[in-house]
Design a protein around this motif. Structure first.
Motif, PDB file in Angstrom:
ATOM      1  N   PRO A  82       0.831  -1.206   0.000  1.00 43.16           N
ATOM      2  CA  PRO A  82       0.000   0.000   0.000  1.00 43.16           C
ATOM      3  C   PRO A  82       0.863   1.254   0.000  1.00 43.16           C
ATOM      4  O   PRO A  82       1.987   1.259   0.502  1.00 43.16           O
ATOM      5  CB  PRO A  82      -0.794  -0.124   1.308  1.00 43.16           C
ATOM      6  N   ARG A 160      -8.509  -2.247   0.026  1.00 44.91           N
ATOM      7  CA  ARG A 160      -8.158  -1.457  -1.162  1.00 44.91           C
ATOM      8  C   ARG A 160      -8.685  -2.096  -2.436  1.00 44.91           C
ATOM      9  O   ARG A 160      -8.929  -1.413  -3.423  1.00 44.91           O
ATOM     10  CB  ARG A 160      -6.632  -1.328  -1.271  1.00 44.91           C
ATOM     11  N   HIS A 161      -8.872  -3.419  -2.420  1.00 47.63           N
ATOM     12  CA  HIS A 161      -9.260  -4.144  -3.623  1.00 47.63           C
ATOM     13  C   HIS A 161     -10.326  -5.180  -3.293  1.00 47.63           C
ATOM     14  O   HIS A 161     -10.100  -6.382  -3.419  1.00 47.63           O
ATOM     15  CB  HIS A 161      -8.046  -4.836  -4.249  1.00 47.63           C
ATOM     16  N   ARG A 267      -6.755   4.232   6.088  1.00 48.60           N
ATOM     17  CA  ARG A 267      -7.138   3.280   5.040  1.00 48.60           C
ATOM     18  C   ARG A 267      -8.560   2.758   5.182  1.00 48.60           C
ATOM     19  O   ARG A 267      -9.036   2.019   4.322  1.00 48.60           O
ATOM     20  CB  ARG A 267      -6.123   2.127   5.000  1.00 48.60           C
TER      21      ARG A 267
END
Length: 324
Positions: A82, A160-161, A267
């Motif tokens: 990241p 994130r994905h 995040r």
């Protein structure tokens, strides 16, 4: 797998389509989903899988990772480290002294209360001296029960994905698995240890410092790096209440070398105030809730290139984001 991941996401107080700027407790519906997720299956018989890799990762493992990265795989975004969090240039840093005052004010009514157990998302960078580094993401929930037994669920997931493959480690061999893959599910028998970090942390700064020192199992004086390590250990066992968070904020306010740098968005999409500690080759960034002083996250990045491990200044070594 998909059903379990959906239950986990429904139990998350910060949903994917939400504003991301709250960190409240689970509501009754989410608690029911979480209980169902933790109780539906029997405890896994195998040992707990550890995802964090050290600097001494073997060449065999690195070769396997290289094969994953360069053999035509097109759906492996989770293997990339990241990017480091970015401080807003237009934000005003808030001193730790001011943050401690805010934390004390927020703790006036004693809510929320201390709770044993944790909910954390983390990333750990695995390195070898001749292959590209990889990142291993996981989400871990630990819930304690009335009889002092506890259940630990570890899932391979990367916020994130969402929905894309995640890299996991099995018996020393990395491989891609689907998002939401259950890495381990363990139920542990009752434990009544009265030694830190199993015993409840105190909610006064002096008592908390002594508690964290004892939890380190070392007689060496606890410097800033040691304190941050101890905080990580504490938050991997306990979800702090308002009074414990206030004590920790006061303790941090008297720590040398931890300086305010401004506002970041973590995040999980939460706004926080960032505090940085620079060591020889790394920088550690502690993120606190700007209203309550609660620890939201801790990020470690490299400040110098480490060519022997394939990492550059600014690469994220590890990151943890704690939730209620």
């Amino acid at each position: 797998m998909a059903d379990e991941l959906e239950l986990l996401r429904r139990a998350d107080p910060v949903p994917a389509d939400g504003p991301h700027f709250g960190d409240g407790p689970l509501d009754h519906r989410a608690e029911r989903h979480l209980d169902r997720l933790l109780r539906d299956r029997p405890a896994a018989p195998h040992r707990r899988i550890r995802l964090a890799w050290g600097l001494a990762a073997s060449a065999v493992v690195a070769a396997l990772v290289s094969g994953l990265l360069f053999t035509g795989q097109t759906t492996a975004p989770a293997v990339a480290a990241p990017r480091p969090l970015v401080v807003r240039t237009d934000s005003t840093p808030v001193s730790l002294k001011e943050m401690a005052q805010r934390a004390r004010a927020a703790a006036a009514d004693g809510a929320p209360a201390l709770r044993k157990g944790t909910h954390v998302q983390s990333w750990s960078l695995g390195m070898s001296d001749d292959k590209p580094p990889i990142t291993l993401p996981e989400e871990r929930i630990v819930r304690w029960h009335a009889d002092d037994s506890h259940t630990e669920l570890v899932v391979a997931t990367d916020p994130r994905h969402p929905g894309r493959p995640v890299l996991r480690e099995a018996d020393g061999e990395p491989r891609l698995v689907e998002d939401g893959h259950v890495l381990s599910r363990q139920t542990y028998p009752p434990s009544w240890s009265d030694a830190p970090p199993e015993s409840p942390p105190p909610h006064d700064p002096a008592g908390l410092r002594a508690y964290l020192q004892q939890a380190r199992y070392s007689d060496d004086p606890m410097d800033t790096a040691g304190l941050l390590d101890a905080v990580t250990e504490l938050l991997d066992h306990w979800t702090l209440g308002a009074r414990e968070s206030a004590a920790l904020a006061q303790l941090l306010a008297g720590t040398e070398g931890l300086r305010p740098v401004g506002q970041v968005t973590d995040r999980l999409g939460r706004r926080g105030q960032a505090y940085v500690y620079d060591a020889s080759v790394t920088r550690r960034m502690l993120i606190l809730d700007p209203a309550t002083g609660t620890v939201l996250g801790l990020e470690t990045t490299f400040t110098t290139d480490q060519p022997e491990y394939g990492v550059k200044a600014g690469d994220v070594m590890e990151y943890s984001a704690w939730m209620r």
